[in-house]
Design a protein around this motif. Structure first.
Motif, PDB file in Angstrom:
ATOM      1  N   VAL A   1       0.832  -1.203   0.000  1.00 38.82           N
ATOM      2  CA  VAL A   1       0.000   0.000   0.000  1.00 38.82           C
ATOM      3  C   VAL A   1       0.868   1.255   0.000  1.00 38.82           C
ATOM      4  O   VAL A   1       0.561   2.242  -0.686  1.00 38.82           O
ATOM      5  CB  VAL A   1      -0.946  -0.004   1.220  1.00 38.82           C
ATOM      6  CG1 VAL A   1      -1.640   1.350   1.374  1.00 38.82           C
ATOM      7  CG2 VAL A   1      -1.981  -1.111   1.078  1.00 38.82           C
TER       8      VAL A   1
ATOM      9  N   SER B   1      -7.393   4.880  -1.887  1.00 38.04           N
ATOM     10  CA  SER B   1      -7.433   3.484  -2.323  1.00 38.04           C
ATOM     11  C   SER B   1      -8.530   2.751  -1.557  1.00 38.04           C
ATOM     12  O   SER B   1      -8.660   2.921  -0.347  1.00 38.04           O
ATOM     13  CB  SER B   1      -6.086   2.801  -2.058  1.00 38.04           C
ATOM     14  OG  SER B   1      -6.191   1.401  -2.238  1.00 38.04           O
TER      15      SER B   1
ATOM     16  N   ARG C   1      -8.684  -0.489  -1.250  1.00 40.51           N
ATOM     17  CA  ARG C   1      -8.195  -1.853  -1.013  1.00 40.51           C
ATOM     18  C   ARG C   1      -8.771  -2.389   0.297  1.00 40.51           C
ATOM     19  O   ARG C   1      -8.635  -1.785   1.353  1.00 40.51           O
ATOM     20  CB  ARG C   1      -6.676  -1.866  -0.955  1.00 40.51           C
ATOM     21  CG  ARG C   1      -6.099  -3.235  -0.655  1.00 40.51           C
ATOM     22  CD  ARG C   1      -4.618  -3.291  -0.908  1.00 40.51           C
ATOM     23  NE  ARG C   1      -4.058  -4.598  -0.589  1.00 40.51           N
ATOM     24  CZ  ARG C   1      -2.887  -5.028  -1.031  1.00 40.51           C
ATOM     25  NH1 ARG C   1      -2.165  -4.251  -1.823  1.00 40.51           N
ATOM     26  NH2 ARG C   1      -2.438  -6.216  -0.693  1.00 40.51           N
TER      27      ARG C   1
END
Length: 217
Positions: free
Chosen positions: A45, A160, A162
């Motif tokens: 990340v 993000s 994720r």
């Protein structure tokens, strides 16, 4: 040049004096493998972080991304020192960052992962911050939960979406629930309600005071 974040932080995970450290149970989970995998995810990340992200505020109240990275680096350095036998409280306060904080994190994470690989670590007692001497399994679980949740914080800060991998989320939630009764206000945050069918990652971040992606506070 290194920069130290001067603002004081409350880095406590819980008030250890109200918790029976010997009751903590990781069951059949491989905490070493879990922590190592969580660190790899964090490094992945962090590859997405850019300089312009550093002053953005994170889901951690009052912390910019730079502050959060300083916290993570300080924790890695502190756990590394503790695993090496240090009992010096100052070892936990080195949150100095260079021009590229993600590099500081990567360096500290790689060193810590190597130290955590010591065969006898889980059977030893480590001096963790102001919490005192903790079993290696509990110490590593504290680091694991911290890095899993803060990796989500980083992802959310930079835009993000994720998700936290189910295996990591379920393990972190299991550990965090064991010390829920002695977690002081402000350590993570007041739990947020989520639907019964919420994903493991959403349940974890909500339990620790975050609003999951796709939901409003």
């Amino acid at each position: 040049m290194t920069v130290s974040n001067a603002r004081a932080r409350d880095t406590r995970a819980f008030d250890i004096h109200g918790f029976d450290i010997h009751s903590f149970d990781i069951g059949t989970l491989d905490i070493r493998a879990l922590d190592r995998h969580a660190t790899v995810v964090a490094l992945d990340v962090l590859r997405l972080v850019r300089r312009e992200h550093l002053e953005l505020f994170t889901p951690c109240a009052g912390w910019t991304l730079r502050d959060l990275l300083g916290h993570l680096v300080a924790e890695n350095r502190g756990f590394t020192a503790a695993a090496a036998g240090s009992t010096d409280p100052a070892a936990w306060h080195d949150d100095s960052l260079g021009a590229e904080p993600w590099t500081d994190f990567a360096t500290s994470a790689i060193v810590l992962t190597a130290v955590f690989a010591a065969e006898d670590l889980l059977e030893r007692k480590l001096r963790i911050r102001e919490l005192g001497f903790l079993p290696g399994t509990l110490a590593m679980a504290i680091h694991f939960v911290d890095i899993v949740v803060h990796t989500w914080d980083i992802a959310r800060t930079i835009g993000s979406h994720r998700a936290i991998e189910p295996e990591l989320a379920l393990a972190a939630l299991e550990f965090a629930r064991q010390w829920e009764s002695v977690r002081p206000p402000g350590a993570f945050g007041v739990a947020v309600e989520v639907p019964a069918d919420a994903s493991p990652g959403d349940r974890l971040v909500a339990f620790l005071g975050r609003t999951p992606f796709g939901r409003t506070a």
